[in-house]
Design an enzyme around this catalytic site. Structure first.
Site, short mmCIF file in Angstrom:
data_model
loop_
_atom_site.label_atom_id
_atom_site.label_comp_id
_atom_site.label_asym_id
_atom_site.label_seq_id
_atom_site.Cartn_x
_atom_site.Cartn_y
_atom_site.Cartn_z
N ASN A 13 -62.55 28.58 6.48
CA ASN A 13 -61.35 29.47 7.17
C ASN A 13 -61.19 29.23 5.57
O ASN A 13 -60.48 28.58 4.72
CB ASN A 13 -60.88 28.48 7.65
CG ASN A 13 -58.97 29.50 7.88
OD1 ASN A 13 -59.59 30.79 7.87
ND2 ASN A 13 -58.12 28.37 8.10
N TRP A 14 -61.15 31.16 5.45
CA TRP A 14 -61.00 31.14 3.36
C TRP A 14 -59.48 31.63 3.82
O TRP A 14 -59.02 31.95 2.51
CB TRP A 14 -62.03 32.43 3.55
CG TRP A 14 -62.94 32.26 3.08
CD1 TRP A 14 -63.74 31.35 3.88
CD2 TRP A 14 -64.40 33.14 3.09
NE1 TRP A 14 -65.28 31.58 3.39
CE2 TRP A 14 -65.32 32.73 2.61
CE3 TRP A 14 -63.93 34.41 1.83
CZ2 TRP A 14 -66.99 33.17 2.38
CZ3 TRP A 14 -65.37 35.33 2.16
CH2 TRP A 14 -66.52 34.45 1.89
N LYS A 15 -58.88 31.88 4.74
CA LYS A 15 -57.54 31.78 5.11
C LYS A 15 -57.37 33.82 4.72
O LYS A 15 -57.65 34.23 4.04
CB LYS A 15 -56.34 31.00 4.11
CG LYS A 15 -56.87 29.23 5.26
CD LYS A 15 -55.83 28.42 4.70
CE LYS A 15 -56.03 26.61 5.17
NZ LYS A 15 -55.30 26.42 5.16
N HIS A 99 -54.65 28.30 14.58
CA HIS A 99 -54.35 28.01 13.46
C HIS A 99 -52.78 27.27 13.46
O HIS A 99 -52.33 28.25 14.00
CB HIS A 99 -55.00 28.80 12.09
CG HIS A 99 -55.12 28.31 11.15
ND1 HIS A 99 -54.13 27.56 10.14
CD2 HIS A 99 -56.10 26.50 10.51
CE1 HIS A 99 -54.25 26.43 9.57
NE2 HIS A 99 -55.38 26.40 9.57
N GLU A 101 -50.84 26.96 10.66
CA GLU A 101 -50.38 28.39 9.95
C GLU A 101 -49.83 29.33 11.13
O GLU A 101 -48.90 29.99 10.71
CB GLU A 101 -51.62 28.58 8.48
CG GLU A 101 -51.57 27.45 8.05
CD GLU A 101 -52.34 27.51 6.63
OE1 GLU A 101 -53.42 28.61 7.10
OE2 GLU A 101 -52.78 26.66 6.68
N GLU A 171 -56.85 19.17 14.11
CA GLU A 171 -56.28 19.57 12.76
C GLU A 171 -54.74 19.27 12.68
O GLU A 171 -54.21 20.07 13.06
CB GLU A 171 -56.78 20.98 12.66
CG GLU A 171 -57.80 22.24 12.05
CD GLU A 171 -57.88 23.10 10.99
OE1 GLU A 171 -58.04 22.33 9.75
OE2 GLU A 171 -56.70 23.87 11.61
N GLY A 177 -54.69 20.17 3.70
CA GLY A 177 -54.53 21.63 2.29
C GLY A 177 -53.87 20.52 1.98
O GLY A 177 -52.98 20.19 1.27
N SER A 217 -58.05 18.27 5.16
CA SER A 217 -58.97 17.73 3.60
C SER A 217 -60.72 17.54 3.67
O SER A 217 -60.49 16.58 3.37
CB SER A 217 -57.68 17.34 3.69
OG SER A 217 -56.10 17.84 2.98
N GLY A 238 -61.12 24.23 4.96
CA GLY A 238 -60.18 25.28 4.73
C GLY A 238 -60.49 25.50 2.65
O GLY A 238 -61.52 25.82 2.12
N GLY A 239 -59.70 24.17 2.15
CA GLY A 239 -59.71 24.86 0.59
C GLY A 239 -60.81 24.11 0.12
O GLY A 239 -61.69 25.56 -0.82
C1 PEP Z 1 -57.70 24.59 7.62
O1 PEP Z 1 -56.65 25.12 7.29
O2 PEP Z 1 -58.36 24.67 8.65
C2 PEP Z 1 -58.42 23.58 6.51
C3 PEP Z 1 -58.50 22.60 7.82
O3 PEP Z 1 -57.85 23.31 5.66
P1 PEP Z 1 -57.99 21.93 4.55
O4 PEP Z 1 -59.21 21.45 4.32
O5 PEP Z 1 -57.45 23.14 3.50
O6 PEP Z 1 -56.91 20.77 4.70
#
Ligand code: PEP
Length: 255
Positions: A13-15, A99, A101, A171, A177, A217, A238-239
């Site tokens: 997920n590049w957000k 998600h 967010e 999640e 994050g 994470s 994500g990151g």
């Molecule tokens: C996400 O936002 O779906 C996610 C898992 O982020 P991160 O890996 O950065 O915690």
């Protein structure tokens, strides 16, 4: 036969990261790496890069492209929104819905998400549906209840045949994050609970066919341990999905 459908997947997920040029660079780096795990790879760039990403991948790599969101309506006067059929028209057949967010910053409720899910199902889109409790809910011990209502409110009106197009992503909000990862024990416990819920609502065969990803994470250093749990089919990243080497190290940890 439902049993054949549980998949190994790692999705990025590049957000709101990567403009067109950066998307081009990251995709060419991903294309140069080897997927030795056999996991399905999905990337979710921003709306404006979706058509471009599909074109750049150009079937030269086994990478699917997903959207991070979509509108619940099929078309109409909804300024700024994008429909399922528009996504399909640029070659995108998968969408991330729910998600945290979107829920937190854009006020997406179970009622709205149910409409989005219905629209995606009607259009034959595959859905990555995210669920997760926040820190307060984890600490107060209400997390099973939270996950149970997020799933039942949004998905349990669907017929079994439609549930097969849903990939679930557990999640925990407190792990997204934050650098704070859920322990493999916490993840397995929740994934087993989710599978059990699906089994009660539908049947064991459906439950065993549903792909359940972990997100929060996840990185190369913890991916093997997280993915080795029996009810964990991969991750939503994500990151770490913004770096090709890290992302493929995670993909290759999902055996
Ligand atoms: C996400 O936002 O779906 C996610 C898992 O982020 P991160 O890996 O950065 O915690």
């Amino acid at each position: 036969m439902y049993l054949t459908m549980r998949q190994k997947i790692v999705a990025g997920n590049w957000k709101m990261h990567k403009n067109r040029e950066e998307t081009k660079v990251l995709i060419s780096e991903l294309k140069a790496l080897e997927n030795t795990s056999g996991s399905r790879v999905i990337i979710a760039p921003s709306y404006v890069s979706l058509a471009f990403a599909v074109k750049e991948i150009n079937n030269e790599a086994a990478i699917d492209v997903a959207a991070q969101n979509m509108d619940q309506h099929s078309s109409g006067a909804y300024t700024g929104e994008v429909s399922a059929s528009m996504l399909k028209s640029v070659g995108v057949k998968t969408v991330i819905l729910g998600h945290s967010e979107r829920r937190i910053y854009f006020g997406e409720t179970d009622t709205l998400l149910k409409q989005k899910v219905n629209s995606a199902v009607e259009q034959g889109m595959e859905i990555i549906f995210c669920i997760g409790e926040n820190l307060k809910q984890r600490e107060s011990g209400t997390y099973f209840h939270v996950i149970s209502s997020q799933i039942s409110n949004v998905l349990f009106h669907l017929e079994a045949k439609d549930v097969k197009n849903i990939i679930l992503a557990y999640e925990p909000v407190w792990a997204i994050g934050t650098g704070k990862t859920a322990t493999p024990g916490q993840v397995q416990e929740m994934h087993a609970f989710i599978r059990e819920m699906i089994s009660w609502q539908y049947n064991e065969m459906v439950a065993n066919s549903v792909t359940i990803l972990y997100g929060g994470s996840c990185k190369p250093a913890n991916a093997v341990e997280l993915f080795s749990n029996k009810d964990v089919d991969g991750g939503l990243i994500g990151g770490a999905s913004l770096n090709a080497e890290d992302f493929y190290a995670i993909v290759n940890a999902n055996r």
